[in-house]
Motif scaffolding. Structure first.
Motif, mmCIF file in Angstrom:
data_model
loop_
_atom_site.group_PDB
_atom_site.id
_atom_site.type_symbol
_atom_site.label_atom_id
_atom_site.label_comp_id
_atom_site.label_asym_id
_atom_site.label_seq_id
_atom_site.Cartn_x
_atom_site.Cartn_y
_atom_site.Cartn_z
ATOM 1 N N VAL A 126 0.865 -1.179 0.000
ATOM 2 C CA VAL A 126 0.000 0.000 0.000
ATOM 3 C C VAL A 126 0.898 1.223 0.000
ATOM 4 C CG1 VAL A 126 -1.703 1.347 1.275
ATOM 5 C CG2 VAL A 126 -1.895 -1.136 1.222
ATOM 6 N N GLY A 127 0.748 2.082 -1.016
ATOM 7 C CA GLY A 127 1.608 3.259 -1.108
ATOM 8 C C GLY A 127 3.067 2.851 -1.173
ATOM 9 N N ASN A 128 3.901 3.488 -0.370
ATOM 10 C CA ASN A 128 5.326 3.132 -0.333
ATOM 11 C C ASN A 128 5.687 2.464 0.993
ATOM 12 O OD1 ASN A 128 5.130 5.329 1.347
ATOM 13 N ND2 ASN A 128 6.938 6.383 0.564
ATOM 14 N N TYR A 129 4.706 1.802 1.632
ATOM 15 C CA TYR A 129 4.949 1.191 2.941
ATOM 16 C C TYR A 129 6.061 0.150 2.886
ATOM 17 C CZ TYR A 129 4.258 -1.195 7.371
ATOM 18 O OH TYR A 129 4.468 -1.744 8.607
ATOM 19 N N ARG A 130 6.021 -0.735 1.891
ATOM 20 C CA ARG A 130 7.028 -1.796 1.822
ATOM 21 C C ARG A 130 8.427 -1.229 1.623
ATOM 22 N NH1 ARG A 130 4.744 -5.787 4.515
ATOM 23 N NH2 ARG A 130 2.959 -6.713 3.470
ATOM 24 N N GLN A 131 8.539 -0.164 0.841
ATOM 25 C CA GLN A 131 9.844 0.452 0.634
ATOM 26 C C GLN A 131 10.381 1.011 1.954
ATOM 27 O OE1 GLN A 131 7.186 0.756 -1.190
ATOM 28 N NE2 GLN A 131 7.673 0.659 -3.370
ATOM 29 N N LYS A 132 9.498 1.668 2.723
ATOM 30 C CA LYS A 132 9.932 2.193 4.027
ATOM 31 C C LYS A 132 10.240 1.047 4.986
ATOM 32 C CE LYS A 132 8.133 6.841 4.314
ATOM 33 N NZ LYS A 132 7.479 7.818 5.220
ATOM 34 N N ARG A 133 9.466 -0.012 4.887
ATOM 35 C CA ARG A 133 9.696 -1.177 5.743
ATOM 36 C C ARG A 133 11.069 -1.782 5.458
ATOM 37 N NH1 ARG A 133 8.859 -3.516 10.521
ATOM 38 N NH2 ARG A 133 8.601 -5.767 10.403
ATOM 39 N N GLU A 134 11.459 -1.795 4.188
ATOM 40 C CA GLU A 134 12.776 -2.323 3.836
ATOM 41 C C GLU A 134 13.875 -1.484 4.479
ATOM 42 O OE1 GLU A 134 15.418 -3.623 -0.087
ATOM 43 O OE2 GLU A 134 13.440 -2.715 -0.348
ATOM 44 N N GLU A 135 13.688 -0.162 4.515
ATOM 45 C CA GLU A 135 14.670 0.704 5.166
ATOM 46 C C GLU A 135 14.760 0.386 6.654
ATOM 47 O OE1 GLU A 135 13.433 4.663 4.344
ATOM 48 O OE2 GLU A 135 13.693 4.480 2.167
ATOM 49 N N VAL A 136 13.600 0.154 7.284
ATOM 50 C CA VAL A 136 13.565 -0.191 8.706
ATOM 51 C C VAL A 136 14.301 -1.503 8.962
ATOM 52 C CG1 VAL A 136 12.046 -0.932 10.585
ATOM 53 C CG2 VAL A 136 11.469 1.089 9.241
ATOM 54 N N LEU A 137 14.030 -2.514 8.104
ATOM 55 C CA LEU A 137 14.653 -3.826 8.279
ATOM 56 C C LEU A 137 16.156 -3.758 8.057
ATOM 57 C CD1 LEU A 137 11.998 -6.099 6.535
ATOM 58 C CD2 LEU A 137 12.510 -5.974 8.974
ATOM 59 N N THR A 138 16.582 -2.906 7.134
ATOM 60 C CA THR A 138 18.016 -2.746 6.899
ATOM 61 C C THR A 138 18.700 -2.170 8.133
ATOM 62 O OG1 THR A 138 17.672 -2.428 4.519
ATOM 63 C CG2 THR A 138 19.757 -1.643 5.442
ATOM 64 N N ARG A 139 18.062 -1.172 8.754
ATOM 65 C CA ARG A 139 18.634 -0.609 9.983
ATOM 66 C C ARG A 139 18.619 -1.642 11.105
ATOM 67 N NH1 ARG A 139 15.670 4.028 8.283
ATOM 68 N NH2 ARG A 139 13.975 3.591 9.747
ATOM 69 N N LEU A 140 17.528 -2.438 11.179
ATOM 70 C CA LEU A 140 17.454 -3.484 12.193
ATOM 71 C C LEU A 140 18.573 -4.500 11.998
ATOM 72 C CD1 LEU A 140 15.905 -4.993 14.477
ATOM 73 C CD2 LEU A 140 14.687 -6.182 12.652
ATOM 74 N N ALA A 141 18.830 -4.868 10.742
ATOM 75 C CA ALA A 141 19.884 -5.832 10.442
ATOM 76 C C ALA A 141 21.238 -5.318 10.906
ATOM 77 C CB ALA A 141 19.908 -6.110 8.937
ATOM 78 N N MET A 189 15.310 -9.883 3.018
ATOM 79 C CA MET A 189 15.870 -8.522 3.062
ATOM 80 C C MET A 189 16.991 -8.420 4.090
ATOM 81 S SD MET A 189 12.492 -6.099 2.861
ATOM 82 C CE MET A 189 11.340 -6.193 1.476
ATOM 83 N N ILE A 190 16.755 -8.990 5.282
ATOM 84 C CA ILE A 190 17.770 -8.945 6.329
ATOM 85 C C ILE A 190 18.975 -9.799 5.943
ATOM 86 C CG2 ILE A 190 18.271 -9.576 8.731
ATOM 87 C CD1 ILE A 190 15.482 -8.752 9.464
ATOM 88 N N HIS A 191 18.711 -10.975 5.406
ATOM 89 C CA HIS A 191 19.810 -11.842 4.959
ATOM 90 C C HIS A 191 20.665 -11.124 3.920
ATOM 91 C CE1 HIS A 191 21.987 -15.451 3.734
ATOM 92 N NE2 HIS A 191 21.723 -15.105 2.491
ATOM 93 N N SER A 192 19.998 -10.455 2.971
ATOM 94 C CA SER A 192 20.727 -9.735 1.923
ATOM 95 C C SER A 192 21.544 -8.590 2.504
ATOM 96 C CB SER A 192 19.734 -9.198 0.886
ATOM 97 O OG SER A 192 20.396 -8.435 -0.099
ATOM 98 N N ALA A 193 20.978 -7.883 3.484
ATOM 99 C CA ALA A 193 21.673 -6.744 4.091
ATOM 100 C C ALA A 193 22.940 -7.172 4.821
ATOM 101 C CB ALA A 193 20.729 -6.015 5.050
ATOM 102 N N LEU A 194 22.968 -8.421 5.317
ATOM 103 C CA LEU A 194 24.116 -8.904 6.100
ATOM 104 C C LEU A 194 25.005 -9.880 5.328
ATOM 105 C CD1 LEU A 194 22.376 -9.485 9.548
ATOM 106 C CD2 LEU A 194 23.649 -7.483 8.764
ATOM 107 N N SER A 195 24.658 -10.166 4.093
ATOM 108 C CA SER A 195 25.359 -11.215 3.341
ATOM 109 C C SER A 195 26.837 -10.908 3.101
ATOM 110 C CB SER A 195 24.656 -11.449 1.994
ATOM 111 O OG SER A 195 24.670 -10.264 1.213
ATOM 112 N N LYS A 196 27.217 -9.633 3.092
ATOM 113 C CA LYS A 196 28.604 -9.273 2.822
ATOM 114 C C LYS A 196 29.430 -9.082 4.102
ATOM 115 C CE LYS A 196 27.568 -7.132 -1.632
ATOM 116 N NZ LYS A 196 27.649 -5.883 -2.450
#
Length: 256
Positions: A182-197, A223-230
């Motif tokens: 809905v709207g850009n919620y998922r995009q913002k959620r990805e930013e949140v998950l990246t910070r959480l990671a 998303m979290i796995h990808s953020a930490l994969s490197k």
């Protein structure tokens, strides 16, 4: 970015909150322009504000809780073993005998109808727009009352996501993955998950102990796995069974 106008800033905000179906503490408000009276009726301009639901920096509750909340919101019953929506209006959304082993495009069309029926029952009718990404189907729900489809901390949206995925598993011939947005919620959620990671990784490296995250949908775990994969000092893997499958972030043994 939803923008709302009014004769004053307060009235513009009230209009936006009413449209979104949210309270002031549940949104981010940005004042874009104050109202201008003009001179002799010339140059008069309305106040303009931007209002968006707050994206909480915490992991969504387990799907069982999500389904219970969705049931309460819609006054319907969502059975754990099958994607049936039952209501006083008797909208049928359970796959019939004809809705099995469907080709991809036909299954996606039926899912769009399924989501349309659910949002109508919620009293928040939404236009479903389909977007194809790499190995992923995105169902964008367009509505003037975004907050009512997102819910507190995204719980309603995640419940819709769960129902959509189960529906596809029931009717589609091939395994398909879907994201409801809905709207850009998922995009913002990805930013949140990246910070959480990033915060979780730092905690693991500081303590040398694994961290167990709350259950979340597969695409969010990825998303979290990808953020930490490197990060060579960190490993991630999933445990448990869907819909309660969760991610474990742990130190790489060779460094600890």
């Amino acid at each position: 970015m939803p923008v709302y106008e009014g004769p004053t800033i307060d009235e513009a905000i009230s209009k936006g909150l009413h449209t979104l179906g949210l309270k002031k503490e549940a949104v981010d408000i940005e004042i874009l322009m104050d109202a201008k009276k003009g001179f002799l009726g010339m140059g008069k301009k309305a106040a303009r504000v931007s209002i968006e639901p707050i994206i909480a920096e915490e992991i969504s509750a387990p799907v069982k809780e999500l389904k219970e909340e969705l049931s309460e919101e819609l006054s319907i019953e969502v059975k754990a073993d099958q994607p049936i929506i039952e209501s006083e209006k008797s909208v049928t959304t359970e796959p019939t005998n004809q809705l099995v082993e469907l080709a991809e495009e036909e299954a996606i069309k039926e899912l769009a109808l399924y989501l349309t029926n659910i949002t109508n029952e919620m009293g928040v009718p939404a236009m479903v727009k389909i977007q194809h990404e790499a190995h992923l189907i995105v169902m964008n729900l367009e509505t003037s009352k975004q907050g009512m489809l997102i819910g507190k901390h995204g719980k309603i949206l995640n419940a819709l996501q769960y129902l959509a995925q189960v529906f596809l598993h029931r009717v589609a011939k091939e395994k398909l993955s879907v994201v409801v947005n809905v709207g850009n919620y998922r995009q913002k959620r990805e930013e949140v998950l990246t910070r959480l990671a990033q915060r979780t990784a730092e905690k693991v490296k500081d303590t040398g102990r694994p961290v167990f995250l709350e259950p979340m949908p597969a695409f969010e775990r990825k998303m979290i796995h990808s953020a930490l994969s490197k990060d060579e000092y960190i490993k991630t893997h999933s445990e448990g069974e869907d819909p309660y499958r969760y991610l474990v972030v742990e130190p790489a043994k060779k460094y600890f």
